[in-house]
Write a protein that holds these residues in place. Structure first.
Motif, PDB file in Angstrom:
ATOM      1  N   TYR A 475      69.413  34.005  30.891  1.00  0.00           N
ATOM      2  CA  TYR A 475      70.279  33.923  32.064  1.00  0.00           C
ATOM      3  C   TYR A 475      70.910  35.286  32.317  1.00  0.00           C
ATOM      4  CZ  TYR A 475      69.930  28.841  31.911  1.00  0.00           C
ATOM      5  OH  TYR A 475      69.451  27.549  31.937  1.00  0.00           O
ATOM      6  N   LYS A 476      71.154  35.571  33.585  1.00  0.00           N
ATOM      7  CA  LYS A 476      71.887  36.778  33.937  1.00  0.00           C
ATOM      8  C   LYS A 476      73.074  36.412  34.808  1.00  0.00           C
ATOM      9  CE  LYS A 476      69.687  38.227  38.274  1.00  0.00           C
ATOM     10  NZ  LYS A 476      69.051  39.342  39.006  1.00  0.00           N
ATOM     11  N   GLN A 490      66.413  33.208  34.588  1.00  0.00           N
ATOM     12  CA  GLN A 490      65.388  34.193  34.965  1.00  0.00           C
ATOM     13  C   GLN A 490      63.987  33.591  34.828  1.00  0.00           C
ATOM     14  OE1 GLN A 490      66.492  37.397  36.214  1.00  0.00           O
ATOM     15  NE2 GLN A 490      68.110  35.872  36.276  1.00  0.00           N
TER      16      GLN A 490
END
Length: 490
Positions: A475-476, A490
């Motif tokens: 995850y970002k 992502q």
């Protein structure tokens, strides 16, 4: 028919035009008189509708949810609105709400959700249901207490201000919102001697929540005791008791993923409770006696003079016999269904005392009517319920943190899988497949919405937190403001 000669065609007399006009005018006059009598109670109900909406929507606007319940009910209603099963992802993937509590009556909110697909729709619906009951209680009190509009308005005002309803508004939406006006209508019909109507209004209670089948059965007992309607009362008694057993033993387990009724564990001893443990717990807990004092004190204990109090016993029995302390006290929404019973039992008690030839309580009963609103306000002050802070501008919007939460929600597109913490959960549930943080183990969510405000010891590495919740996914951070973080897979 006019007299005619033999063989002649009979001629039917018809009312003259003038007579027809007089009949129409009389009917119109009677309708207007009835409307004029109801109008003050309708105005009172509308005033409480506005007040309840204000309290509920201000809390919603500032993201002040006390629990995940509003999100749960929003998901259930959304399912009905989309002509699907009421799946509540917040409680687990594919979890059917009917496997938790038996509340199919929630489907009635589907049309409103079509028009306004928002959790706020449920809050307004609950406010409307409570306000409806205010009008019912007010008009019934006026009729029973000698047709006095002012007396009815005083009792209706006290009821609308009652701490049980205020606590329920403060706790956001719950299914028992439907039971409140139904119970008010049941008690109204009993007091007015409309026994069959009381039975008909009691029957939908079995669709509100599983325990209310026992309340419907209690209505049957009251019809037999007070109305001498043995056949109607006995049929309703059997109907309510059998339906309550059916929902707990068959219907709820059928929809439950573990094929059980989860709330047996709330009884002392779990699924195999000892009757003595249940009874002893109900009578030896200080919190229980405090709650009884609050319940009876708000009506000056005069409700005990009415057989309507029998209707409160099933609710009090399951709550006070439970091993869960949450059910014993004055918090949350658990006392809302008792309020219409208590206040219309108060009306019945006052009427009985007034009609008694010799009663030392006559003066007290007469004084209870004007005193009732003051007692209700005093209880509200003693049990603060959601009124504080409305003068603070940030209470209306949630301030900078509320703005950050709204911006975070805007970052998440509709119709995606999202896991969320408490504050934004209900809003996301109205448009997305929403889960509690970590609740979507079978399939990683597309987004995480994390509110770190007030989270002592919360995660500092949010991408790492997302990866820990869902191994194999990365995850970002796509949004980070005022302790509100949105992460995208992502």
């Amino acid at each position: 028919m006019a007299e005619t000669r033999e063989g002649a065609i009979p001629i039917q007399r018809v009312p003259s035009w003038g007579r027809a006009v007089r009949v129409a005018r009389a009917a119109r006059s009677g309708g207007l008189a009835r409307l004029a009598g109801v109008r003050p109670h309708l105005v009172l109900a509308l005033a409480f509708l506005a007040g309840y909406c204000l309290l509920a929507l201000v809390r919603y606007q500032r993201f002040g949810s006390p629990s995940w319940d509003l999100g749960i009910f929003t998901e259930a209603v959304k399912g009905y609105a989309h002509l699907r099963a009421p799946v509540v992802s917040i409680k687990g993937p594919g979890f059917n709400a009917l496997g938790d509590h038996w509340s199919p009556i929630l489907a009635l909110l589907a049309p409103a959700f079509w028009l306004v697909p928002s959790a706020a729709t449920l809050l307004v619906a609950q406010a409307a249901l409570f306000a409806w009951s205010v009008g019912v209680v007010s008009d019934t009190a006026a009729r029973v207490l000698g047709g006095s509009t002012s007396r009815g308005l005083l009792i209706g005002t006290a009821y609308g201000l009652s701490w049980g309803l205020q606590r329920a508004i403060d706790a956001e939406f719950h299914e028992i919102a439907f039971a409140v006006p139904l119970l008010a209508l049941v008690c109204r019909q009993i007091l007015l001697g409309n026994w069959e109507r009381a039975a008909w209004w009691a029957m939908p209670l079995v669709l509100v929540k599983e325990d209310l089948g026992l309340t419907a059965a209690a209505v049957g007992v009251v019809l037999m005791v007070r109305g001498r309607r043995w056949y109607t009362g006995s049929v309703l008694l059997v109907f309510g008791a059998v339906f309550a057993a059916l929902t707990v033993l068959l219907l709820i387990p059928h929809f439950n993923p573990n094929h059980q009724f989860d709330y047996w564990s709330k009884l002392p001893g779990g699924e195999h409770p000892h009757l003595w443990q249940v009874v002893r717990g109900a009578f030896t807990r200080l919190t229980v006696w405090k709650t009884v004092g609050w319940l009876l004190g708000i009506v000056g204990f005069l409700a005990l003079r009415s057989p309507l109090m029998l209707l409160a016993l099933p609710t009090l029995a399951w709550r006070f016999g439970s091993a869960n302390p949450m059910f014993w006290g004055s918090d949350w929404h658990y006392n809302a269904t008792l309020m219409p019973i208590l206040f219309l039992a108060l009306v019945d008690g006052i009427d009985r005392i007034r009609r008694a030839e010799h009663s030392v309580l006559k003066g007290f009963a007469e004084g209870m009517v004007p005193a009732a609103p003051g007692i209700a306000v005093a209880c509200m002050v003693s049990l603060p319920v959601g009124l504080g802070g409305l003068a603070d501008p940030s209470a209306w919007s949630g301030g900078a943190h509320g703005a950050a939460l709204r911006a975070a929600i805007a970052q998440i597109p509709p119709n995606v899988r999202v896991e969320s913490s408490m504050a934004p959960l209900a809003r996301l549930a109205a448009r997305d497949d929403a889960y509690w943080l970590g609740g979507s183990k079978q399939q990683a969510p597309d987004f995480l919405c994390v509110d770190l405000a007030g989270w002592s010891g919360g995660p500092t590495d949010l991408p790492g937190y997302g990866a820990a919740l869902h191994p194999g996914s990365t995850y970002k951070v796509v949004f980070d403001r005022d302790q509100v973080v949105v992460l995208q897979r992502q």
